[in-house]
Every structure is written in structure tokens, then in C-alpha cells.
Design a protein around this motif. Structure first.
Motif, short mmCIF file in Angstrom:
data_model
loop_
_atom_site.label_atom_id
_atom_site.label_comp_id
_atom_site.label_asym_id
_atom_site.label_seq_id
_atom_site.Cartn_x
_atom_site.Cartn_y
_atom_site.Cartn_z
N HIS A 28 1.14 -1.16 0.03
CA HIS A 28 -0.24 0.07 0.30
C HIS A 28 0.86 0.77 0.18
CE1 HIS A 28 -3.43 -2.57 0.71
NE2 HIS A 28 -2.69 -3.35 1.25
N ASP A 29 0.68 2.08 -0.46
CA ASP A 29 1.15 4.02 -0.74
C ASP A 29 0.09 4.64 -1.07
OD1 ASP A 29 3.55 5.48 -0.92
OD2 ASP A 29 3.36 5.23 -3.40
N GLY A 30 -0.62 5.03 0.27
CA GLY A 30 -1.36 5.74 0.22
C GLY A 30 -2.47 5.21 -0.79
N ASP A 31 -3.34 5.50 -1.65
CA ASP A 31 -4.66 4.94 -1.88
C ASP A 31 -4.07 4.27 -3.08
OD1 ASP A 31 -6.26 6.45 -0.44
OD2 ASP A 31 -6.27 8.56 -1.60
N THR A 32 -2.79 4.06 -3.60
CA THR A 32 -2.65 2.64 -4.57
C THR A 32 -2.16 1.26 -3.83
OG1 THR A 32 -1.79 4.55 -5.77
CG2 THR A 32 -1.69 2.06 -6.09
N THR A 33 -2.99 0.17 -4.35
CA THR A 33 -3.01 -1.14 -4.34
C THR A 33 -2.18 -1.25 -5.37
OG1 THR A 33 -4.70 -1.36 -2.07
CG2 THR A 33 -3.61 -3.03 -2.91
N THR A 34 -0.79 -2.26 -4.59
CA THR A 34 -0.34 -2.84 -5.52
C THR A 34 -0.59 -4.48 -5.59
OG1 THR A 34 1.41 -0.98 -6.46
CG2 THR A 34 2.00 -3.27 -6.87
N VAL A 35 -0.59 -4.99 -6.02
CA VAL A 35 -0.55 -6.66 -5.89
C VAL A 35 0.48 -6.98 -6.84
CG1 VAL A 35 -1.80 -9.07 -5.56
CG2 VAL A 35 -2.59 -7.03 -5.11
#
Length: 143
Positions: free
Chosen positions: A114-121
Motif C-alpha cells: 500500500h502506498d497512500g491510496d494505491t494498492t499493488t498486488v
């Protein structure tokens, strides 16, 4: 070799991501079965983002991959969702819910950032070359 692709938040983006990744890995000489696995994982991650998450503020989703040595990391970034991505345990009669279970099975590891409002899978998979020192490489059997 690495690539970052911004794609529309639309189902048609899955085919575009699959094709771009496949071509890049073929150009690097990656073993065909490893390409198939990487393309499958990107399909699952991107489909899940489109089904369960919001787009990035730009209205897009980001698909990225990085090949180093004999591995590839693939990642899909979106605008996040109300729930955390996790592998489900669907019943035999369930019509869906197997995507991250497939990723878990095929990948050496996977996770969520998670980076702020960004989710990375992301997922890391073996990506051996077709040849090593001029000889055809063989994939190790998974036990």
C-alpha cells in the motif's frame, strides 16, 4: 528488462497486458511454460483489480514487470478497495473466487503493498531462459 504500462480501467486491458508481457518475455528468451505462468498471473491480478478495486486517480490501472536473473516480478496497481486482497477458499460449486489461489499456487511468492491510496498486488515467478550456455534449459519439477 522492465516495463510499466498504464491501461484503461476496462476488461479489454487484460488482453493488452497479456500480449505485452508475452512479447517482452519472448524477446528476452524466457522458456515458454514460464511465459504462460506469468501471463496467467497477470491476468488474474488485473482481473481482480478490475472486479474488486477502484481505478487509480487517473482512471487507469498500472501493470508492471521486472525480470532479473531467472525470475520475474509482476505487479498490478489500482486505487484500492474496501477489502484486502487475499486468496479465497471457494467451494467446488463456486463460480469464482479462485484467482489469488491460482496466483498463490503458481508464484514463488506474492503479496500486497500500500502506498497512500494505491494498492499493488505483486507476484514473483521463475522465468528461466530457453537456453543456458547454448543448451536448452529444463524446468525443475515442482514437488
Amino acid at each position: 528488462m522492465s516495463s510499466v504500462v498504464l491501461l484503461p480501467y476496462a476488461p479489454s486491458s487484460v488482453a493488452v497486458a497479456r500480449q505485452r508481457l508475452s512479447i517482452d518475455l519472448q524477446d528476452c528468451g524466457v522458456f515458454a511454460a514460464a511465459i504462460d505462468d506469468a501471463v496467467l498471473v497477470v491476468s488474474e491480478l488485473l482481473s481482480n483489480a478490475l472486479r474488486h478495486a477502484h481505478p487509480l486517480p487517473s482512471g487507469m490501472v498500472r501493470v508492471a514487470w521486472l525480470r532479473s536473473d531467472d525470475h520475474i516480478e509482476v505487479a498490478v496497481s489500482d486505487g484500492g478497495a474496501a477489502t484486502e486482497p487475499r486468496a479465497g477458499r471457494p467451494t467446488l460449486s463456486s463460480l469464482g473466487g479462485r484467482g489469488l489461489g491460482i496466483v498463490e499456487y503458481v508464484a514463488e511468492s506474492w503479496g500486497v503493498r500500500h502506498d497512500g491510496d494505491t494498492t499493488t498486488v505483486w507476484a514473483i515467478l521463475p522465468a528461466p531462459s530457453q537456453s543456458v550456455n547454448g543448451q536448452v534449459a529444463a524446468l525443475r519439477e515442482v514437488s
